[in-house]
Write a protein that holds these residues in place. Structure first.
Motif, PDB file in Angstrom:
ATOM      1  N   UNK A  55       0.841  -1.204   0.000  1.00  0.00           N
ATOM      2  CA  UNK A  55       0.000   0.000   0.000  1.00  0.00           C
ATOM      3  C   UNK A  55       0.878   1.256   0.000  1.00  0.00           C
ATOM      4  N   UNK A  56       0.264   2.343  -0.486  1.00  0.00           N
ATOM      5  CA  UNK A  56       0.917   3.652  -0.517  1.00  0.00           C
ATOM      6  C   UNK A  56       0.022   4.678   0.179  1.00  0.00           C
ATOM      7  N   UNK A  57       0.631   5.766   0.645  1.00  0.00           N
ATOM      8  CA  UNK A  57      -0.162   6.881   1.170  1.00  0.00           C
ATOM      9  C   UNK A  57      -0.889   7.598   0.035  1.00  0.00           C
ATOM     10  N   UNK A  85       4.770   0.348   8.297  1.00  0.00           N
ATOM     11  CA  UNK A  85       5.561   1.253   7.472  1.00  0.00           C
ATOM     12  C   UNK A  85       6.886   0.570   7.138  1.00  0.00           C
ATOM     13  N   UNK A  86       7.151   0.387   5.832  1.00  0.00           N
ATOM     14  CA  UNK A  86       8.382  -0.280   5.414  1.00  0.00           C
ATOM     15  C   UNK A  86       9.506   0.700   5.108  1.00  0.00           C
ATOM     16  N   UNK A  87       9.163   1.954   4.782  1.00  0.00           N
ATOM     17  CA  UNK A  87      10.174   2.949   4.474  1.00  0.00           C
ATOM     18  C   UNK A  87       9.927   3.616   3.134  1.00  0.00           C
ATOM     19  N   UNK A  88      10.827   4.532   2.771  1.00  0.00           N
ATOM     20  CA  UNK A  88      10.748   5.213   1.484  1.00  0.00           C
ATOM     21  C   UNK A  88      11.423   4.346   0.416  1.00  0.00           C
ATOM     22  N   UNK A 302      -2.160   8.873   6.268  1.00  0.00           N
ATOM     23  CA  UNK A 302      -1.252   7.950   6.947  1.00  0.00           C
ATOM     24  C   UNK A 302       0.060   8.608   7.366  1.00  0.00           C
ATOM     25  N   UNK A 303       0.236   9.882   6.981  1.00  0.00           N
ATOM     26  CA  UNK A 303       1.506  10.547   7.256  1.00  0.00           C
ATOM     27  C   UNK A 303       1.377  11.741   8.189  1.00  0.00           C
TER      28      UNK A 303
END
Length: 357
Positions: A55-57, A85-88, A302-303
């Motif tokens: 998934x993405x924001x 959250x896996x990271x950028x 989500x951010x």
């Protein structure tokens, strides 16, 4: 080894995650780097719909996962899996030339640099927002002058007019305490909690916001009068409340009929396990700060508690990150819920009850 390497060896040797999707958007193949990224084996990923795995924001990227013919590249986007959250990462998705019904996803995690550091192996409350000492010093000097001027002015006023100067003095002291706290936010020092009537703090925060807006904003309430004392740090809690109320004022500033409401209630549901402890801490005291503004954009939902993410053009993106940190320091939690149709958007605070003496 004789001959050319097999496809399996080639996949295993690629350092970034590769996922092959079939025509039904299901995971058909994933390489070892992909298994490492998602923290599970291929056996648990194969056959799952890609939107359940990744998934993405940004909603546009989520939609791209199930668009059969789309080719898309995005750089430096935050990726999630099962709400983790896996990271950028750099993200790429495109159909395979040899078989358009198949698509290939590439994910390459970026190195995490910069002032915000969150270790995956540490407690999530350890959000570090480092305020430079020089900035704190430059703010404290004019605050001291404001406090001194307010105290001098108070001597010349009658009792009916001293409320505002006393509020100025109290707010200056609170901001100074906040600056002191920001200088040590990267530490793990426990909050100075005590039993507090939460309605007293809410009333004080409301009066402060209404005074700052010249009474242009009216904040209504719906309180549970039987609510027990909460175990909080009063200064930290004041910062949380004034931040959320200020955001609500900004969100409703241009509405013809702005509505801001504070609701308190007692609920038996929420609890958490404190770091280093074995017993769960119950969080039955709830405070909801609601407004009828447009709400947080869906792509940022989500951010919003991440530092340097802001919905305001001139915002620094530290307010809600600090709120989250202060709440966790007090063994509390915060949640955002977007309003639907006639419902108001709301931030809900979950707090522990103070033990009885």
């Amino acid at each position: 080894m004789d001959g050319n390497p097999s496809g399996e060896l080639i996949l295993a040797g690629i350092s970034h995650a590769l996922i092959v999707l079939d025509s039904q958007h299901l995971v058909a193949r994933i390489n070892p780097a992909g298994e490492a990224l998602f923290g599970t084996s291929a056996k648990h990923l194969l056959g799952r719909k890609i939107t359940d795995v990744l998934q993405f924001a940004d909603l546009r990227l989520n939609e791209a996962l199930v668009e059969q013919d789309i080719s898309l590249t995005a750089r430096g986007v935050m990726i999630y899996s099962d709400e983790r959250k896996l990271g950028f990462a750099d993200f790429d998705i495109h159909p395979l030339a040899s078989g358009p019904e198949w698509r290939l996803i590439s994910l390459s995690l970026m190195a995490q640099d910069g002032p915000i550091l969150e270790s995956e192996n540490s407690d999530p409350s350890n959000l570090a927002i480092r305020a430079p000492d020089i900035l704190s010093h430059e703010i404290k000097n004019p605050l001291a002058a404001i406090r001194g001027a307010a105290q001098l002015l108070e001597r010349q006023l009658d009792d009916s007019q001293k409320t505002l100067t006393q509020m100025i003095t109290a707010e200056v002291e609170r901001v100074v305490n906040l600056l002191n706290r920001m200088q040590t936010l990267s530490s793990n020092q426990p909050a100075r909690t005590q039993a507090v009537n939460i309605h007293t703090l809410i009333d004080r925060a409301r009066r402060s916001i209404e005074a700052a807006t010249g009474q242009a904003v009216k904040i209504t309430d719906k309180f549970d009068p039987s609510l027990p004392d909460a175990l909080v740090d009063p200064d930290a809690m004041m910062q949380v409340l004034t931040n959320l109320l200020s955001n609500a004022v900004d969100a409703t500033r241009h509405l013809a009929n702005p509505e801001i409401r504070i609701v308190t209630r007692y609920s038996f549901g929420a609890s958490l396990s404190a770091q280093g402890g074995t017993e769960a801490i119950r969080l039955p005291i709830q405070i909801m700060v609601c407004d009828n503004g447009p709400g947080v954009p869906a792509e940022l939902e989500q951010e919003i508690f991440t530092a340097f993410v802001s919905t305001k053009k001139e915002g620094q993106g530290l307010g809600l990150a600090l709120v989250k940190k202060l709440m966790r320091d007090m063994n509390g939690r915060i949640r955002y819920d977007r309003g639907n149709q006639d419902e108001m958007s709301r931030f809900t605070l979950f707090l522990p009850v103070a033990p009885k003496n």
